[in-house]
Scaffold this active site. Structure first.
Site: not given
Lengths: 550, 161, 46
Positions: A225, A229, A376-378, A440-441
């Site tokens: 995680h 950041y 989300h993480f895109h 996912r994946r």
């Protein structure tokens, strides 16, 4: 007043090399994005690639490793080297040390790339054991991480030398943010270092029989995680320290900007269990503690949202914007550098909403490991971060090469908007189809359990992904053309350091002292992770032999 | 250390911070109530097993449904590349099922569609969660973690009649 | 206009910022809330 400082040609070249590797990585990694997206829409091109790339999963591994790990790490270490020395107005204290770190990253990259390309490390970028990759993959990743540490040390030594020359002066904001990023990274990567050095590397070399997959996940997410950041904070360095000037204004609050960075140092790491809410081997109570800590790290992000938007409002009003929201139109949307960062910010609003949903403890049951998560993480790493980095490139490449951007302003603007539009379509569809239950994946075209009703959303995944593909290669084209063109006009570009409304010298001294914050960071880490780490390590059972399942 | 050294927090920003914290407190209360008062919980450690022998001895040697009482079931599910055993289970509507899932090889995921059952399946660990299903129908359980080339085809079905 | 140190900042109140962020908060509550409602509708797990 910020006097200009001339970075030496050797240092410019050194930073430029980072960018070169970053852009090469992202240009290879992004080839696979549309292949995955189109597969979801029913157009599977992987069979045609069989002679070279063996499977969807090999493509996905390349996509994740090169884009999320390599592109980011190289861009970030290069960019932060510049913000450090330019902010401090002094050269690197030990340039050779930084060079050692950089070339170690390059050697690591090559070492890991070989087994990936040979289909000997199709384990995705999370490389969960007991899926077993070739040892060179783990060794290569280790070298990349250690290389980035060494580059970090180079920055600390440079800062230390400056501090002795300039006692009592506030650390320039961009330098400050960059140093915090590197220190946080240093702490965070201890998890993956422990995972690889105590378990995966000896195991892949045949020195130990098995692994403890649950402990490996705990180690991995200790790093996993804060990695987010590590990507995000350099974008924040630009949003706080540069964007206000690029937009025509000043930073709204220097002290709150610094306070937010300290909170990120304090809170970025002790929350990794929020990626493990549905892991069987972590007690619910510890998961809940990390949920609360994850909520806490939302606060510096909310601070950032306010300070950055207020700085933009200040700029827009100075440029003649009137009314409650008229200042938005007055911002320099015609400048691709600014437009990229504004659009990155808009996408990040949605990224934040998805993030707080993922982080919400049991709410994670609804979305865990569904297509929602890459959706989300895109919005975070591929939007807030990557789109900002694209905008940054449009002054950074001219600055480093001394040549003007080799395309028209309109073309660069079109690039930025293309990425934005593609991402809106792609990420929205991924969120929706994830909520409906798509994993996912997974090459969904091969999955027998996909209901017909999803096909509209899956089509949008493919459309969005294809548009992003064009957006990415427009970017690569712009950077490459600028870097290699011989006849380009000389550029007169400065590093855009923003002034603050408030004199940074008026920022309280406790916001410029490292020791108390570092002690607090370590203490919080011990409380949040210590007991579980002791428990899981003392109950380790290395009973999972390796498998090659691809 | 001059007097003008201070945080200079703009009143608008101060209110924004208050609002943000308030919002997070509300969200935290909502998930706490759902989790600890209502029982919509995430899994906790249940047992450790040896993945090398788990398919040969103990409850996962014969995976499947066991009826504990009318309308109350236990389901032992074994995950392996690239199938769940059993592939199909049938329960009457309104039953409560507690799943005990483990893996004999790599990591898998177990998500029972349209329910709150969504767990990681990790070799050496036992994932336990319960569900009560009132609505008859076919509920697929799908693998949600990459587990090798056949991952996309890995699923089973819970039939509720 | 009175001369004081922060005259640059004196007139500026980030009202528009508040409007934008309020829109964000309302969107956040709606979207987060909708997923939370899905969670509740699917029932207990222990």
């Amino acid at each position: 007043m910020l006097a200009n400082y001339e970075v030496s040609q050797a240092e410019k070249k050194f930073i430029g090399l980072h960018l070169l590797f970053a852009v090469i990585a992202v240009s290879i990694g992004s080839l696979f994005g549309p292949l995955q997206a189109l597969e979801h829409s029913g157009l599977d091109l992987y069979p045609y690639l069989q002679p070279i790339f063996k499977s969807y999963y090999q493509g996905l591994t390349i996509h994740g490793v090169l884009n999320a790990l390599v592109f980011t790490t190289f861009f970030i270490t290069g960019f932060l080297t510049l913000t450090t020395i330019y902010g401090l107005k002094r050269p690197l204290r030990y340039p050779k040390l930084n060079a050692v770190g950089f070339w170690m990253m390059v050697v690591g990259l090559v070492t890991a790339a070989i087994p990936i390309l040979a289909d000997e490390a199709t384990v995705l970028y999370t490389f969960y054991p007991p899926m077993k990759a070739h040892w060179a993959f783990y060794l290569g990743l280790t070298l990349v991480v250690v290389g980035s540490w060494i580059e970090g040390y180079g920055m600390y030594f440079t800062y230390y030398a400056w501090r002795k020359e300039n006692p009592g002066v506030r650390t320039p904001l961009t330098t400050f943010g960059g140093l915090i990023t590197m220190v946080m990274w240093q702490i965070a990567t201890l998890g993956v270092a422990a995972e690889i050095l105590t378990m995966l590397l000896p195991w892949s070399l045949g020195l130990i029989e098995g692994t403890d997959p649950q402990l490996a996940r705990t180690y991995f997410w200790f790093t996993g995680h804060p990695l987010v950041y590590f990507w995000l904070l350099p974008a924040y360095v630009s949003w706080y320290g540069m964007l206000p000037k690029q937009a025509g204004g000043k930073l709204f609050s220097d002290s709150l900007a610094r306070f937010a960075f300290w909170l990120f140092l304090l809170l970025s790491v002790p929350l990794g269990f929020h990626h493990q809410y549905v892991d069987p081997g972590v007690p619910a109570g510890w998961k809940f503690l990390h949920a609360i800590l994850t909520y806490s790290v939302f606060i510096p992000s909310m601070l950032t949202a306010f300070t950055v938007v207020a700085s933009l409002e200040y700029a827009g009003r100075k440029r003649g914007g009137k009314g409650l929201l008229g200042w938005i139109r007055a911002l320099p949307w015609g400048d691709p550098i600014v437009a990229a960062q504004l659009l990155a910010g808009i996408l990040f609003f949605f990224g934040g909403i998805g993030g707080i949903t993922n982080a919400s403890y049991n709410v994670n049951l609804v979305v865990h490991n569904t297509a929602w998560v890459p959706g989300h993480f895109h919005l975070t790493v591929a939007s807030a971060v990557t789109l900002s980095f694209m905008g940054i490139s449009y002054w950074l490449v001219p600055y480093l090469t001394g040549k003007k951007l080799a395309v028209s302003n309109k073309f660069a603007l079109a690039q930025v908007w293309t990425w934005f539009v593609g991402m809106m379509i792609f990420s929205n569809a991924m969120h929706v189809v994830g909520l409906l239950g798509a994993p996912r994946r997974t090459p969904l075209g091969l999955a027998p359990y996909i209901p017909e009703e999803w096909s509209g959303h899956l089509l949008r995944v493919g459309i969005g992904g294809t548009i992003m593909f064009f957006g990415m290669y427009m970017y690569v084209y712009i950077v490459a053309k600028t870097a290699w063109s011989k006849k380009a006009e000389p550029a007169n570009v400065e590093v855009p350091l923003a002034e603050s409304v408030q004199d940074p010298q008026d920022t309280p001294e406790w916001l410029d002292k490292w020791v108390p914050w570092l002690i607090g960071t370590v203490a919080l880490l011990l409380v949040a992770y210590g007991p579980q780490l002791i428990d899981q390590i003392s109950n380790i059972s290395l009973t999972s032999p390796g498998f090659k399942v691809w | 250390m001059t007097e003008k050294q201070s945080m200079h927090i703009d009143p608008y920003e101060k209110n924004w911070i208050r609002l943000s914290i308030g919002l997070l407190v509300v969200f935290a209360l909502a998930v706490t109530i759902a989790g600890f008062a209502m029982g919509i919980q995430v899994p906790s450690p249940e047992a450790r097993v040896d993945p090398r022998t788990v398919a040969d001895e103990g409850p996962w040697a014969e995976p499947g449904l066991r009826e504990l009482a009318p309308g109350k079931y236990e389901a032992y599910v074994l995950a392996q590349t690239w199938q769940f055993t059993p592939r199909e289970m049938t329960i009457p509507a309104g039953s409560e099922v507690t799943f005990y899932i483990t893996s004999k090889d790599v990591q898998h995921g177990f998500k029972l569609q349209n329910t709150n059952i969504n767990v990681m399946v990790i070799p050496g660990q036992v994932s336990k969660l319960s569900v009560k299903i009132d609505e008859p129908g076919r509920y697929d359980y799908i693998c949600t973690e990459f587990c090798g080339l056949g991952h996309a085809a890995m699923f089973g079905t819970l039939i509720v009649e | 206009m009175a001369e004081h140190k922060n005259s640059d900042n004196g007139e500026f109140h980030p009202k528009g910022t508040w409007v934008i962020l309020l829109i964000f908060v309302v969107t956040l509550i709606l979207l987060w809330g909708s997923v939370y409602v899905i969670l509740l509708s699917r029932g207990v797990t222990v």
